[in-house]
Motif scaffolding. Structure first.
Motif, PDB file in Angstrom:
ATOM      1  N   ILE B 119       0.852  -1.199   0.000  1.00 19.07           N
ATOM      2  CA  ILE B 119       0.000   0.000   0.000  1.00 19.07           C
ATOM      3  C   ILE B 119       0.886   1.248   0.000  1.00 19.07           C
ATOM      4  CG2 ILE B 119      -1.656   1.346   1.345  1.00 19.07           C
ATOM      5  CD1 ILE B 119      -2.878  -1.297   2.277  1.00 19.07           C
ATOM      6  N   ALA B 120       1.919   1.216   0.843  1.00 18.78           N
ATOM      7  CA  ALA B 120       2.833   2.361   0.911  1.00 18.78           C
ATOM      8  C   ALA B 120       3.524   2.563  -0.441  1.00 18.78           C
ATOM      9  CB  ALA B 120       3.868   2.140   2.016  1.00 18.78           C
ATOM     10  N   PHE B 121       3.865   1.453  -1.082  1.00 20.37           N
ATOM     11  CA  PHE B 121       4.513   1.520  -2.386  1.00 20.37           C
ATOM     12  C   PHE B 121       3.598   2.195  -3.402  1.00 20.37           C
ATOM     13  CE2 PHE B 121       5.140  -0.524  -6.549  1.00 20.37           C
ATOM     14  CZ  PHE B 121       6.425  -0.070  -6.821  1.00 20.37           C
ATOM     15  N   LEU B 122       2.298   1.824  -3.382  1.00 12.74           N
ATOM     16  CA  LEU B 122       1.346   2.426  -4.306  1.00 12.74           C
ATOM     17  C   LEU B 122       1.198   3.919  -4.056  1.00 12.74           C
ATOM     18  CD1 LEU B 122      -1.488  -0.255  -4.509  1.00 12.74           C
ATOM     19  CD2 LEU B 122       0.197   0.362  -6.246  1.00 12.74           C
ATOM     20  N   ILE B 123       1.233   4.311  -2.796  1.00  2.79           N
ATOM     21  CA  ILE B 123       1.023   5.731  -2.487  1.00  2.79           C
ATOM     22  C   ILE B 123       2.296   6.542  -2.732  1.00  2.79           C
ATOM     23  CG2 ILE B 123       0.318   7.398  -0.725  1.00  2.79           C
ATOM     24  CD1 ILE B 123      -1.096   5.116   0.739  1.00  2.79           C
ATOM     25  N   TRP B 124       3.428   6.034  -2.206  1.00  2.00           N
ATOM     26  CA  TRP B 124       4.622   6.877  -2.177  1.00  2.00           C
ATOM     27  C   TRP B 124       5.741   6.416  -3.113  1.00  2.00           C
ATOM     28  CZ3 TRP B 124       2.534   5.852   3.009  1.00  2.00           C
ATOM     29  CH2 TRP B 124       1.811   6.941   3.499  1.00  2.00           C
ATOM     30  N   GLN B 220      17.896   9.693   8.565  1.00  2.00           N
ATOM     31  CA  GLN B 220      18.159   8.850   7.410  1.00  2.00           C
ATOM     32  C   GLN B 220      17.271   9.373   6.291  1.00  2.00           C
ATOM     33  OE1 GLN B 220      17.369   4.993   9.123  1.00  2.00           O
ATOM     34  NE2 GLN B 220      19.113   5.181  10.513  1.00  2.00           N
ATOM     35  N   SER B 221      16.495   8.507   5.678  1.00  2.00           N
ATOM     36  CA  SER B 221      15.488   9.019   4.766  1.00  2.00           C
ATOM     37  C   SER B 221      14.309   8.072   4.891  1.00  2.00           C
ATOM     38  CB  SER B 221      16.029   9.057   3.341  1.00  2.00           C
ATOM     39  OG  SER B 221      16.503   7.783   3.008  1.00  2.00           O
ATOM     40  N   VAL B 222      13.229   8.400   4.214  1.00  4.64           N
ATOM     41  CA  VAL B 222      12.011   7.638   4.406  1.00  4.64           C
ATOM     42  C   VAL B 222      11.779   6.790   3.161  1.00  4.64           C
ATOM     43  CG1 VAL B 222       9.538   7.811   4.830  1.00  4.64           C
ATOM     44  CG2 VAL B 222      11.110   9.432   5.883  1.00  4.64           C
ATOM     45  N   GLN B 223      11.529   5.499   3.388  1.00  2.59           N
ATOM     46  CA  GLN B 223      11.497   4.572   2.267  1.00  2.59           C
ATOM     47  C   GLN B 223      10.617   3.386   2.636  1.00  2.59           C
ATOM     48  OE1 GLN B 223      13.569   1.529   1.585  1.00  2.59           O
ATOM     49  NE2 GLN B 223      12.974   1.566  -0.571  1.00  2.59           N
ATOM     50  N   VAL B 224       9.888   2.817   1.660  1.00  2.00           N
ATOM     51  CA  VAL B 224       8.881   1.799   1.998  1.00  2.00           C
ATOM     52  C   VAL B 224       9.465   0.546   2.646  1.00  2.00           C
ATOM     53  CG1 VAL B 224       7.083   2.429   0.358  1.00  2.00           C
ATOM     54  CG2 VAL B 224       8.932   0.925  -0.369  1.00  2.00           C
ATOM     55  N   GLU B 225      10.749   0.287   2.439  1.00  2.00           N
ATOM     56  CA  GLU B 225      11.305  -0.940   3.007  1.00  2.00           C
ATOM     57  C   GLU B 225      12.034  -0.713   4.324  1.00  2.00           C
ATOM     58  OE1 GLU B 225      13.481  -2.596  -0.223  1.00  2.00           O
ATOM     59  OE2 GLU B 225      11.688  -3.507  -1.081  1.00  2.00           O
ATOM     60  N   MET B 226      11.875   0.481   4.880  1.00  2.00           N
ATOM     61  CA  MET B 226      12.637   0.792   6.082  1.00  2.00           C
ATOM     62  C   MET B 226      12.166   0.011   7.309  1.00  2.00           C
ATOM     63  SD  MET B 226      10.994   4.565   6.752  1.00  2.00           S
ATOM     64  CE  MET B 226      11.822   5.073   8.233  1.00  2.00           C
ATOM     65  N   GLY B 227      10.948  -0.551   7.232  1.00  2.00           N
ATOM     66  CA  GLY B 227      10.369  -1.189   8.412  1.00  2.00           C
ATOM     67  C   GLY B 227      11.044  -2.481   8.808  1.00  2.00           C
ATOM     68  N   TYR B 228      11.511  -3.213   7.791  1.00  2.00           N
ATOM     69  CA  TYR B 228      12.042  -4.546   8.049  1.00  2.00           C
ATOM     70  C   TYR B 228      13.221  -4.529   9.016  1.00  2.00           C
ATOM     71  CZ  TYR B 228      14.939  -8.605   7.148  1.00  2.00           C
ATOM     72  OH  TYR B 228      15.731  -9.695   7.305  1.00  2.00           O
ATOM     73  N   LEU B 229      14.199  -3.664   8.698  1.00  2.00           N
ATOM     74  CA  LEU B 229      15.392  -3.624   9.531  1.00  2.00           C
ATOM     75  C   LEU B 229      15.064  -3.126  10.942  1.00  2.00           C
ATOM     76  CD1 LEU B 229      18.121  -4.577   8.759  1.00  2.00           C
ATOM     77  CD2 LEU B 229      18.805  -2.227   8.286  1.00  2.00           C
ATOM     78  N   MET B 230      14.172  -2.133  11.006  1.00  2.00           N
ATOM     79  CA  MET B 230      13.786  -1.618  12.315  1.00  2.00           C
ATOM     80  C   MET B 230      13.107  -2.703  13.139  1.00  2.00           C
ATOM     81  SD  MET B 230      13.514   0.496  14.702  1.00  2.00           S
ATOM     82  CE  MET B 230      13.869   2.207  14.371  1.00  2.00           C
ATOM     83  N   LEU B 231      12.246  -3.489  12.486  1.00  2.00           N
ATOM     84  CA  LEU B 231      11.563  -4.568  13.210  1.00  2.00           C
ATOM     85  C   LEU B 231      12.597  -5.521  13.807  1.00  2.00           C
ATOM     86  CD1 LEU B 231       8.698  -5.919  13.738  1.00  2.00           C
ATOM     87  CD2 LEU B 231       9.390  -7.499  11.952  1.00  2.00           C
ATOM     88  N   MET B 232      13.597  -5.865  12.991  1.00  2.00           N
ATOM     89  CA  MET B 232      14.625  -6.805  13.453  1.00  2.00           C
ATOM     90  C   MET B 232      15.379  -6.241  14.652  1.00  2.00           C
ATOM     91  SD  MET B 232      14.499  -9.506  11.851  1.00  2.00           S
ATOM     92  CE  MET B 232      13.069  -9.851  10.909  1.00  2.00           C
ATOM     93  N   LYS B 233      15.756  -4.956  14.536  1.00  2.00           N
ATOM     94  CA  LYS B 233      16.518  -4.346  15.627  1.00  2.00           C
ATOM     95  C   LYS B 233      15.663  -4.223  16.890  1.00  2.00           C
ATOM     96  CE  LYS B 233      20.091  -3.165  12.939  1.00  2.00           C
ATOM     97  NZ  LYS B 233      20.225  -1.839  12.327  1.00  2.00           N
ATOM     98  N   ALA B 234      14.400  -3.819  16.669  1.00  2.00           N
ATOM     99  CA  ALA B 234      13.529  -3.636  17.834  1.00  2.00           C
ATOM    100  C   ALA B 234      13.243  -4.985  18.490  1.00  2.00           C
ATOM    101  CB  ALA B 234      12.234  -2.952  17.417  1.00  2.00           C
ATOM    102  N   PHE B 235      13.109  -6.029  17.677  1.00  2.00           N
ATOM    103  CA  PHE B 235      12.930  -7.363  18.249  1.00  2.00           C
ATOM    104  C   PHE B 235      14.142  -7.766  19.057  1.00  2.00           C
ATOM    105  CE2 PHE B 235       9.276  -8.926  15.714  1.00  2.00           C
ATOM    106  CZ  PHE B 235       8.605  -9.433  16.798  1.00  2.00           C
ATOM    107  N   ALA B 236      15.306  -7.521  18.458  1.00  2.00           N
ATOM    108  CA  ALA B 236      16.541  -7.827  19.187  1.00  2.00           C
ATOM    109  C   ALA B 236      16.538  -7.080  20.508  1.00  2.00           C
ATOM    110  CB  ALA B 236      17.752  -7.450  18.337  1.00  2.00           C
ATOM    111  N   ALA B 237      16.144  -5.807  20.464  1.00  2.00           N
ATOM    112  CA  ALA B 237      16.111  -4.999  21.686  1.00  2.00           C
ATOM    113  C   ALA B 237      15.137  -5.586  22.702  1.00  2.00           C
ATOM    114  CB  ALA B 237      15.728  -3.560  21.352  1.00  2.00           C
TER     115      ALA B 237
END
Ligand SMILES: Nc1ncnc2c1ncn2[C@@H]1O[C@H](COP(=O)(O)OP(=O)(O)OP(=O)(O)O)[C@@H](O)[C@H]1O
Ligand SMILES: [Mg+2]
Lengths: 260, 300
Positions: B119-124, B220-237
């Motif tokens: 959805i984010a890809f379609l919009i942005w 950084q910058s804002v990008q549709v795939e930015m969530g994946y890495l954050m999820l991994m780091k936040a899970f690790a945290a």
């Protein structure tokens, strides 16, 4: 067998709680097969029965935690069997569960405050907190302690106190004396007696049949999800059928003192 | 050769800044886990949406940055509540209320993550969008210059944590949230509207993720795939701190942030993203329940 509880409601026109033909269960398994039961205003009614006969299941259905499949539950003259549990609490019907479920990671005082969640009258809540502390002075000493650190008897006091904090019209107690020392059992029963004296109706599930019959006005005996015997407590205590099924004389006759 | 303490200090400082952001995302994941018994795998995408919301409010609507942050939090909170009500609640109900609904819930979370990304890809679109926030000259600490966006991020994230703590510990509603997190049936018997409280918990967690997104955006910058890495780091945290523990999530976030910055500085910058997991493995080897975790947490 007397029918007094249904016909001549001595203290009010409508009973506090009146349930007719209630059935419920878990998933597809039916546990209650049409239960009728009435609690008059200001009365203690006892619900007795062996293990796994559906006592806790009935209380869960009355509280709204289990859906009522069929039948009617009327509280204070209005049907409540389709309400959510929190709405039922707001109507003034409160349950104290069997599991002694205090919130272990909260202090005694936080637990009690949670009991008053539905209320916004700060003054009244503060008064009731003091009232609970006069019922149970040990809770006052431990008010800032985590409830995980309380003894079994103290937790039972806490959950009863927490139930009272909602300022209910009626309280349902699920085996308040289970797994407690005789002395604590006596004090719990004495408190239930005091609760009635403040005008709150009580439905009490008990395994301690003799004590319950000494305290209650009316009693129901449930078996396999149906009411098997009902009647005035003073009659049931002499009833040989009841004696046969339950009375083991486990608690000394001194327990009579608290009702006197 | 002299050891350069001021650059060590700088690495730790940058690590802490990014760490508090990991911390607030982890906080949301832990909040959802303790409140709803679900491990929310689409939380990275909520974070990404939050970053885009912040960007839209800041650049296209043109509101000041703090207001953009607040608006992004509200929008993501509402988005979260809608997702939970419409999709997750059906599954958790099928599993007999909010008990661990197992595999179904996990797959649903992954699915939601893919859907939200598309959805984010379609919009942005797929391009990285720069997020300009002009806050003025960086702060100078001796040799180190700290951009104001970093300082603001750290301050805002700490403020959000403090506000959440105050809410949970000092307010009646917070008490109710804790009650629902621990035992839903008993919370119901306290007269708490449990379904409403669950929406509130989910919405709060999503709002925190959006705050993280809007705070990271300018760095950084804002990008549709930015969530994946954050999820991994936040899970690790969250796991480092002890899954479901709120203080643990924050401490875990800080540790992950510092650890990965030090790793990038002193070991190898090209493997920056694996240090979080290195830390995770180390902590789990020493204390399998995480730093603040309770062994075999029993939930009613
Ligand atoms: N959550 C549940 N799911 C399925 N069956 C249940 C559940 N809870 C209770 N039962 C079953 O329902 C029946 C009645 O249980 P209930 O808890 O009402 O008994 P009880 O009369 O309160 O017994 P006790 O005196 O031991 O507390 C039992 O056969 C029990 O196994
Ligand atoms: Mg029971």
């Amino acid at each position: 067998m007397t029918e007094a509880n249904e016909t001549d409601g001595a203290r009010g026109s409508t009973p506090m709680l009146s349930i007719r033909g209630v059935t419920t269960g878990y998933g597809k398994i039916q546990i209650l097969h049409g239960v009728d039961l009435t609690v008059q205003r200001g009365q203690i009614a006892a619900l007795l029965g062996g293990n796994g006969t559906g006592k806790s299941t009935l209380l869960k259905a009355l509280s709204g935690l289990l859906p009522v499949w069929d039948g009617v539950v009327e509280f204070d003259g209005e049907p409540i069997h389709q309400l959510r549990p929190d709405q039922i609490v707001r109507r003034g019907l409160v349950q104290v569960t069997q599991g002694k479920d205090a919130y272990p990671a909260m202090t005694v005082e936080e637990n009690l405050k949670l009991g008053a969640f539905t209320r916004s009258d700060r003054k009244g809540v503060a008064d009731d907190l003091e009232r609970v502390f006069t019922f149970f002075p040990r809770l006052k000493e431990r008010r800032n302690q985590l409830s995980a650190t309380l003894s079994g008897g103290e937790v039972q006091m806490l959950v009863i106190g927490r139930g009272l904090m909602a300022r209910p019209k009626m309280i349902m107690l699920d085996e308040p004396s289970a797994a407690l020392a005789p002395k604590v059992v006596l004090s719990i029963f004495a408190t239930v007696n005091q609760i009635r004296a403040t005008g709150v109706s009580v439905l009490m599930v008990e395994q301690n049949v003799r004590m319950a019959l000494l305290l209650a006005e009316y009693a129901y005996i449930i078996r396999d999800g149906k009411i098997l015997i009902k009647g005035e407590a003073r009659d049931l205590i002499k009833d040989p059928n009841v004696k046969l099924s339950f009375l083991g004389g486990t608690v000394a006759d001194t327990s009579r003192e608290i009702v006197a | 050769m002299d050891f350069d303490f001021s650059s060590l200090f700088a690495f730790i400082l940058f690590g802490l800044t990014i760490g508090v952001v990991y911390g607030i995302v982890a906080l949301g994941i832990s909040l959802i886990y303790s409140g709803l018994d679900i491990v929310h795998f689409a939380h990275g995408e909520i974070y990404m949406f939050g970053a885009f919301f912040g960007l839209v409010f800041s650049e296209q609507v043109g509101v000041p940055y703090p207001l953009a942050l607040l608006s992004a939090m509200i929008c993501a909170g509402v988005l979260g509540i809608v997702i939970e009500r419409v999709f997750y609640r059906r599954l958790t109900r099928a599993g007999g209320g909010y008990t661990v609904a197992g595999m179904g819930m996990i797959i649903c979370g992954f699915g939601m993550s893919v859907v939200l990304q598309n959805i984010a890809f379609l919009i942005w679109g797929a391009d990285a969008e720069p997020f300009h926030v002009d806050l003025g000259e960086p702060y100078q600490f001796g040799d180190i210059s700290l951009p104001k966006s970093y300082a603001l991020t750290a301050v805002m994230a700490l403020f959000l944590m403090a506000a959440l703590h105050f809410f949970l510990v000092r307010t009646k509603l917070g008490l109710a949230v804790r009650a629902v997190a621990h035992n839903k049936d008993i919370a119901f018997l306290m007269g708490i509207n449990v379904p409403l409280m669950i929406s509130l918990i989910f919405g709060l967690a999503c709002a925190l993720a959006a705050a993280a997104g809007t705070l990271i955006g300018p760095m950084q910058s804002v990008q549709v795939e930015m969530g994946y890495l954050m999820l991994m780091k936040a899970f690790a945290a969250a796991v480092v701190g002890g899954f479901g523990s709120l203080p643990g999530a924050i401490v875990g976030g800080l540790l992950v942030g510092i650890f990965e910055n030090l790793g990038a500085a002193y070991i190898s910058p090209s493997h920056k993203d694996i240090y979080a997991f290195l830390l995770l493995i180390l902590v789990l080897m020493i204390k399998p329940s995480g730093l603040f975790g309770v062994e075999a947490r029993v939930k009613a």
